[in-house]
Design a protein around this motif. Sequence first.
Motif, PDB file in Angstrom:
ATOM      1  N   HIS A   1      -5.642   7.016  -2.239  1.00 41.18           N
ATOM      2  CA  HIS A   1      -6.596   6.050  -1.687  1.00 41.18           C
ATOM      3  C   HIS A   1      -7.771   5.876  -2.638  1.00 41.18           C
ATOM      4  O   HIS A   1      -8.251   6.836  -3.238  1.00 41.18           O
ATOM      5  CB  HIS A   1      -7.094   6.511  -0.316  1.00 41.18           C
ATOM      6  CG  HIS A   1      -6.047   6.406   0.753  1.00 41.18           C
ATOM      7  ND1 HIS A   1      -5.825   7.395   1.682  1.00 41.18           N
ATOM      8  CD2 HIS A   1      -5.154   5.416   1.028  1.00 41.18           C
ATOM      9  CE1 HIS A   1      -4.851   7.014   2.496  1.00 41.18           C
ATOM     10  NE2 HIS A   1      -4.422   5.823   2.113  1.00 41.18           N
TER      11      HIS A   1
ATOM     12  N   HIS B   1       0.826  -1.210   0.000  1.00 41.67           N
ATOM     13  CA  HIS B   1       0.000   0.000   0.000  1.00 41.67           C
ATOM     14  C   HIS B   1       0.868   1.271   0.000  1.00 41.67           C
ATOM     15  O   HIS B   1       0.659   2.178  -0.808  1.00 41.67           O
ATOM     16  CB  HIS B   1      -0.917  -0.054   1.240  1.00 41.67           C
ATOM     17  CG  HIS B   1      -1.769   1.137   1.490  1.00 41.67           C
ATOM     18  ND1 HIS B   1      -3.140   1.131   1.312  1.00 41.67           N
ATOM     19  CD2 HIS B   1      -1.477   2.399   1.940  1.00 41.67           C
ATOM     20  CE1 HIS B   1      -3.637   2.318   1.629  1.00 41.67           C
ATOM     21  NE2 HIS B   1      -2.651   3.114   2.023  1.00 41.67           N
ATOM     22  N   GLU B   2       1.855   1.313   0.882  1.00 40.10           N
ATOM     23  CA  GLU B   2       2.698   2.516   0.975  1.00 40.10           C
ATOM     24  C   GLU B   2       3.517   2.724  -0.302  1.00 40.10           C
ATOM     25  O   GLU B   2       3.727   3.863  -0.736  1.00 40.10           O
ATOM     26  CB  GLU B   2       3.623   2.440   2.193  1.00 40.10           C
ATOM     27  CG  GLU B   2       2.917   2.389   3.548  1.00 40.10           C
ATOM     28  CD  GLU B   2       1.883   3.465   3.762  1.00 40.10           C
ATOM     29  OE1 GLU B   2       2.028   4.566   3.193  1.00 40.10           O
ATOM     30  OE2 GLU B   2       0.898   3.204   4.480  1.00 40.10           O
TER      31      GLU B   2
ATOM     32  N   HIS C   1       1.452   4.437  -2.784  1.00 38.24           N
ATOM     33  CA  HIS C   1       1.513   5.905  -2.597  1.00 38.24           C
ATOM     34  C   HIS C   1       2.834   6.459  -3.156  1.00 38.24           C
ATOM     35  O   HIS C   1       2.849   7.499  -3.826  1.00 38.24           O
ATOM     36  CB  HIS C   1       1.453   6.271  -1.114  1.00 38.24           C
ATOM     37  CG  HIS C   1       0.117   6.132  -0.466  1.00 38.24           C
ATOM     38  ND1 HIS C   1      -1.062   6.560  -1.033  1.00 38.24           N
ATOM     39  CD2 HIS C   1      -0.229   5.626   0.754  1.00 38.24           C
ATOM     40  CE1 HIS C   1      -2.070   6.329  -0.200  1.00 38.24           C
ATOM     41  NE2 HIS C   1      -1.588   5.750   0.896  1.00 38.24           N
TER      42      HIS C   1
ATOM     43  N   TYR D   1      -8.495   0.234   2.805  1.00 37.42           N
ATOM     44  CA  TYR D   1      -7.996   0.032   4.175  1.00 37.42           C
ATOM     45  C   TYR D   1      -8.397  -1.329   4.745  1.00 37.42           C
ATOM     46  O   TYR D   1      -8.459  -1.504   5.959  1.00 37.42           O
ATOM     47  CB  TYR D   1      -8.542   1.131   5.102  1.00 37.42           C
ATOM     48  CG  TYR D   1      -7.650   2.352   5.247  1.00 37.42           C
ATOM     49  CD1 TYR D   1      -6.433   2.461   4.580  1.00 37.42           C
ATOM     50  CD2 TYR D   1      -8.036   3.413   6.075  1.00 37.42           C
ATOM     51  CE1 TYR D   1      -5.637   3.588   4.727  1.00 37.42           C
ATOM     52  CE2 TYR D   1      -7.238   4.536   6.226  1.00 37.42           C
ATOM     53  CZ  TYR D   1      -6.047   4.625   5.553  1.00 37.42           C
ATOM     54  OH  TYR D   1      -5.263   5.736   5.713  1.00 37.42           O
TER      55      TYR D   1
HETATM   56 ZN    ZN Z   1      -2.594   5.073   2.531  1.00 38.48          ZN
END
Ligand code: ZN
Length: 269
Positions: free
Chosen positions: A190, A180-181, A184, A238
């Motif tokens: 998101h 996930h990071e 980014h 999330y």
């Molecule tokens: Zn995030």
Amino acid sequence: QATVYKIPVVVHVIHNGEALGVGRNIPDAQIISQIEVLTEDFRRMNTDASNTPASFIPVAADVELEFVLAQRDPEGLPTDGIVRVNGQQSEWALTENYELKSLSYWPAEDYLNIWVADISGNYLGYAQFPVSNSLPGLENGSNSRVTDGVVIDFRTFGSKDKYPPANLVNAYNLGRTTTHEIGHYFGLRHIWGDDNGGCNGTDYVNDTPNQGGSTSGCPATSPTSCTSEDMVQNYMDYTDDACMNLFTSGQKTRIRTILDNSPRRASLK
Ligand code: ZN
Ligand code: ARG
Ligand code: CA
């Protein structure tokens, strides 16, 4: 079909004097398990790709990125791509971002820096976005070179499936926080567009359905919001690690645009 890019990674383990393999000073095997997860997730070679709902199979993508621990250090000498530093402190607040990273940093135009540390509070990880002069949803111009990379809490780094002794937080024990990071870090926002509950936000990606808010846990039946089925299996939601299993073609295009044009990303591969 694009070219598979190989991303050299350096992992800085910031501990507090623990012996090698103990507590914050996580063992090599846990680090290697994380690097394997990254390549699987960004190549859609994850074993749980089979859990992607049929409705999303047409947009599920192999992002064609592979991750390798660096084999040469900034001086050109052989390395295993892992640096261990006693940070003389137990926890690191988000406001200590610069102090944490100053303990150990390799040139961000040549390496993806990953700091594994004990982050204060319940944060799992955080990332620095790339700059872009063409893509919406990112700053243009420049940003800080010496803080570029991602920080991951040592309790969510690595995979219990690949390294069973790893002492990881239950819902976050398959290495998807780092997936996930790094999403980014390569410019992904998101999936719900960061508007809390409304349908006005966007992640600037067309094939991820507009979603009202973030999803937590692991819903048994797919929720619907903003008139369509939510893509809760997306790495940029999330949900729990065990429920995430895809990036989309649109996300791939965005990542590859960054990898072809953004400073300190284009030079990585
Ligand atoms: Zn995030
Ligand atoms: N909360 C973090 C962020 O916004 C990461 C969430 C990761 N989710 C997971 N299932 N590992 O960047
Ligand atoms: Ca979208």
